[in-house]
Each structure stands twice: as structure tokens, then as C-alpha cells.
Design an enzyme around this catalytic site. Structure first.
Site, PDB file in Angstrom:
ATOM      1  N   VAL A  75      -4.223   9.652   0.875  1.00  0.00           N
ATOM      2  CA  VAL A  75      -5.091   9.907  -0.282  1.00  0.00           C
ATOM      3  C   VAL A  75      -6.529   9.430  -0.090  1.00  0.00           C
ATOM      4  O   VAL A  75      -7.402   9.794  -0.876  1.00  0.00           O
ATOM      5  CB  VAL A  75      -4.523   9.295  -1.589  1.00  0.00           C
ATOM      6  CG1 VAL A  75      -3.223   9.969  -1.986  1.00  0.00           C
ATOM      7  CG2 VAL A  75      -4.360   7.783  -1.470  1.00  0.00           C
ATOM      8  N   ASN A 101      -0.959   7.373  -8.038  1.00  0.00           N
ATOM      9  CA  ASN A 101      -0.081   6.197  -8.008  1.00  0.00           C
ATOM     10  C   ASN A 101      -0.153   5.407  -6.700  1.00  0.00           C
ATOM     11  O   ASN A 101       0.241   4.251  -6.662  1.00  0.00           O
ATOM     12  CB  ASN A 101       1.366   6.660  -8.262  1.00  0.00           C
ATOM     13  CG  ASN A 101       2.374   5.573  -7.973  1.00  0.00           C
ATOM     14  OD1 ASN A 101       2.495   4.619  -8.736  1.00  0.00           O
ATOM     15  ND2 ASN A 101       3.060   5.677  -6.837  1.00  0.00           N
ATOM     16  N   TYR A 174      -7.166  -6.684  -4.175  1.00  0.00           N
ATOM     17  CA  TYR A 174      -6.285  -5.876  -5.028  1.00  0.00           C
ATOM     18  C   TYR A 174      -6.789  -5.879  -6.480  1.00  0.00           C
ATOM     19  O   TYR A 174      -6.928  -4.824  -7.114  1.00  0.00           O
ATOM     20  CB  TYR A 174      -4.865  -6.444  -4.949  1.00  0.00           C
ATOM     21  CG  TYR A 174      -3.834  -5.645  -5.705  1.00  0.00           C
ATOM     22  CD1 TYR A 174      -3.268  -4.500  -5.140  1.00  0.00           C
ATOM     23  CD2 TYR A 174      -3.402  -6.033  -6.972  1.00  0.00           C
ATOM     24  CE1 TYR A 174      -2.314  -3.767  -5.820  1.00  0.00           C
ATOM     25  CE2 TYR A 174      -2.448  -5.308  -7.660  1.00  0.00           C
ATOM     26  CZ  TYR A 174      -1.897  -4.183  -7.074  1.00  0.00           C
ATOM     27  OH  TYR A 174      -0.950  -3.448  -7.755  1.00  0.00           O
ATOM     28  N   LYS A 178      -8.203  -2.734  -8.781  1.00  0.00           N
ATOM     29  CA  LYS A 178      -7.587  -2.311 -10.047  1.00  0.00           C
ATOM     30  C   LYS A 178      -8.586  -2.406 -11.209  1.00  0.00           C
ATOM     31  O   LYS A 178      -8.558  -1.575 -12.125  1.00  0.00           O
ATOM     32  CB  LYS A 178      -6.325  -3.132 -10.331  1.00  0.00           C
ATOM     33  CG  LYS A 178      -5.211  -2.919  -9.299  1.00  0.00           C
ATOM     34  CD  LYS A 178      -4.771  -1.466  -9.233  1.00  0.00           C
ATOM     35  CE  LYS A 178      -3.567  -1.277  -8.320  1.00  0.00           C
ATOM     36  NZ  LYS A 178      -3.080   0.117  -8.288  1.00  0.00           N
TER      37      LYS A 178
HETATM   38  C1  BGC Z   1       1.530  -5.991  -8.030  1.00  0.00           C
HETATM   39  C2  BGC Z   1       2.826  -6.773  -7.897  1.00  0.00           C
HETATM   40  C3  BGC Z   1       2.900  -7.863  -8.938  1.00  0.00           C
HETATM   41  C4  BGC Z   1       2.566  -7.343 -10.328  1.00  0.00           C
HETATM   42  C5  BGC Z   1       2.479  -8.471 -11.361  1.00  0.00           C
HETATM   43  C6  BGC Z   1       1.399  -5.520  -9.450  1.00  0.00           C
HETATM   44  O1  BGC Z   1       0.257  -4.745  -9.609  1.00  0.00           O
HETATM   45  O2  BGC Z   1       1.529  -4.898  -7.122  1.00  0.00           O
HETATM   46  O3  BGC Z   1       2.912  -7.316  -6.591  1.00  0.00           O
HETATM   47  O4  BGC Z   1       4.199  -8.418  -8.960  1.00  0.00           O
HETATM   48  O5  BGC Z   1       1.346  -6.645 -10.297  1.00  0.00           O
HETATM   49  O6  BGC Z   1       1.732  -9.561 -10.920  1.00  0.00           O
END
Ligand code: BGC
Length: 276
Positions: A75, A101, A174, A178
Site C-alpha cells: 500500500v 487497514n 506508531y 496514527k
Molecule cells: C496496537 C497494539 C496495542 C493496542 C492497544 C494497537 O494500535 O497495534 O499493539 O495492543 O493498540 O495499546
């Protein structure tokens, strides 16, 4: 062939609609694909590196009388995303629903995080969402609304995370990706609502999949994780699948630019239950 319309059967709210789901070979994406197929949609199961798993989901859906195909694409690569949409439209005629996703984690303490760990997460989690949604919007704008199928020209669902809101030490790449998905979703929702394209997000909490296996596979880890979940259980991929069906269906026709948290209350700051 497309999903078959059975005069608005309430048990098949996506009948007659065609959906692409990225990262659908396993975990949350696979559950969304199964839920969509049960709800009557024809589904494109995008995968990157797990062809057998993607093919077995297609088999499973076809055996239950549904329509599905596999779609290989990274993607984060523009030509691959464009080709994925073309392939899907060649098979099913049009696209009504797009679920972004695909997502990865490359965790590291901040001082040790490499540019490769940073960039690969941004490439898949953010650029991948951009490319997928952009291709979806282009297709929606070129198609006519078919009021017999849906009052919307198209629906886009970004799968985000509770970490679009909750900071996450050791996972700065991460969480940053997000947080980016959240404002990408809202900005796009604001831009295309007038075209009758509905754009929304889902923010899953701790859902039992391979991405967070270490957080639930031992009883000790599970107990620690449960302290963060007021509802007292770890989520299942189907919890997200069911929410995605609603958000893709006309039952949510007046919902635009919203993030639905599917997290058992994880985003309610549970530490404050007895503190603060
Ligand atoms: C993550 C998981 C994590 C969850 C809650 C998700 O976005 O990919 O690894 O357990 O968030 O913290």
C-alpha cells in the site's frame, strides 16, 4: 459479478456493494472482510506478504456463497495501489467501500529508534492510508451514485488506533502515524462530504491479533493488559468487524468525520478510576 441485492434484507446491510480492505490476510482486516461478506458485500482481500492466508479467506467466503478476490499490493507504492483498484473494478465493476487497514509496528526506545524504523511505519501506516484513500476518492468521484445501492457516492474507513489519542512511550513512530491518520481522516471527510463521500475512522484498542501477541500470550501479560481495559476483556477482531459493517452501511448515513473507538474503554484513562 457483484454483491447481490436482496431487497434491503436487514441482515445484509452491504448487499450489492463492493469493498476493498487493505491488510486483510489476517487479524482485524480479515475479520472486517468476513463481516463485510456476511453482510452481503463483494470483497477485495488485499495482502502484501501472506498469499496463502489471503487465498484461504477468499475460499472461505466463496464456500459460504460470497464473492471475494485476492489483491496483492504494497500500500505504500503508488503504482501498486492504482493497479489494485483497477484489478478490483475489472472483477466487480465498481467500488463502494474502501477500508484502509494495513498497519505495522516497529517499536524502539526513542533514543534508539532508527530512521528505517521511523520511515517504514510512516510509509505503511500513513502514506499507505493516503494512497488507498486517494484512489478510493478518485473512483467514487468518477462513479454515479446508485441510489438503489446507497445514498452515498462512497465510504472510506480508516483503521487507526487508540494511539491516535493515547501517547505511547516506546512507540513514538506508531503513535505519530496514527495521530496523522486521525487528521488525514478528518481533513478528507471535511473536503469530500459535499460529494456525498463519507469518511470515518475506527480506533481499535487491544484486539487479540499477532501484532500485540506479547501483550496477551502469557497470563501475566494478559493481567497487566486487562488493567488498561475497563470493560474487562481483550477485544476480538470480530468486535471491529461488526463496527466496520455499521460504519460502511447506510445505517450510519449521517456520520462523517468521526472516529469510533472500539476499545472496551481503554481511551477513558482507566488509571483515574481510583486516582487523580
Ligand atoms: C496496537 C497494539 C496495542 C493496542 C492497544 C494497537 O494500535 O497495534 O499493539 O495492543 O493498540 O495499546
Amino acid at each position: 459479478m457483484t454483491g447481490v441485492i436482496l431487497t434491503h434484507d436487514p441482515s445484509r446491510p452491504l448487499a450489492g456493494q463492493n469493498a476493498i480492505i487493505t491488510g486483510a490476510a489476517s487479524g482485524i482486516g480479515a475479520a472486517i472482510a468476513r463481516s463485510f461478506a456476511t453482510a452481503g458485500a463483494a470483497v477485495g482481500i488485499n495482502y502484501h506478504s501472506q498469499p496463502e492466508k489471503a487465498a484461504s479467506i477468499v475460499d472461505e467466503i466463496q464456500q459460504q456463497g460470497g464473492n471475494a478476490i485476492v489483491l496483492k499490493a504494497n500500500v505504500s507504492k503508488e503504482p501498486e495501489v492504482r493497479e489494485m483498484f483497477s484489478e478490483f473494478v475489472r472483477a466487480f465493476g465498481r467500488v463502494d467501500i474502501v477500508v484502509g487497514n494495513s498497519g505495522i509496528q516497529k517499536d524502539a526506545p526513542f533514543a534508539e529508534m532508527t530512521i528505517d524504523q521511523w520511515q517504514s511505519v510512516m510509509d505503511i501506516n500513513l502514506a499507505g492510508q493516503f494512497l488507498t484513500a486517494r484512489e478510493g476518492v478518485r473512483h467514487f468521484l468518477n462513479q454515479k451514485i446508485d441510489a438503489d445501492v446507497s445514498p452515498a457516492a462512497g465510504k472510506i474507513i480508516f483503521i487507526s488506533s487508540v494511539h491516535e489519542l493515547i501517547p505511547w512511550a516506546g512507540h513514538a513512530n506508531y503513535a505519530a502515524s496514527k495521530g496523522g491518520v486521525m487528521l488525514l481522516m478528518k481533513s478528507l471527510a471535511q473536503e469530500v462530504a459535499e460529494k456525498r463521500i463519507r469518511v470515518n475512522g475506527i480506533a481499535p484498542g487491544a484486539i487479540k491479533t499477532s501484532i500485540n501477541r506479547h501483550a496477551w500470550e502469557t497470563p501475566e501479560a494478559e493481567q497487566k493488559l486487562l488493567k488498561l481495559i475497563p470493560y474487562g476483556r481483550i477485544g476480538q477482531p470480530e468486535d471491529v468487524g461488526k463496527a466496520a459493517v455499521w460504519l460502511a452501511s447506510d445505517a450510519s448515513d449521517y456520520v462523517a468525520g468521526t472516529t469510533l473507538f472500539i476499545d472496551g474503554g481503554m481511551s477513558l484513562y482507566p488509571g483515574f478510576h481510583d486516582g487523580g
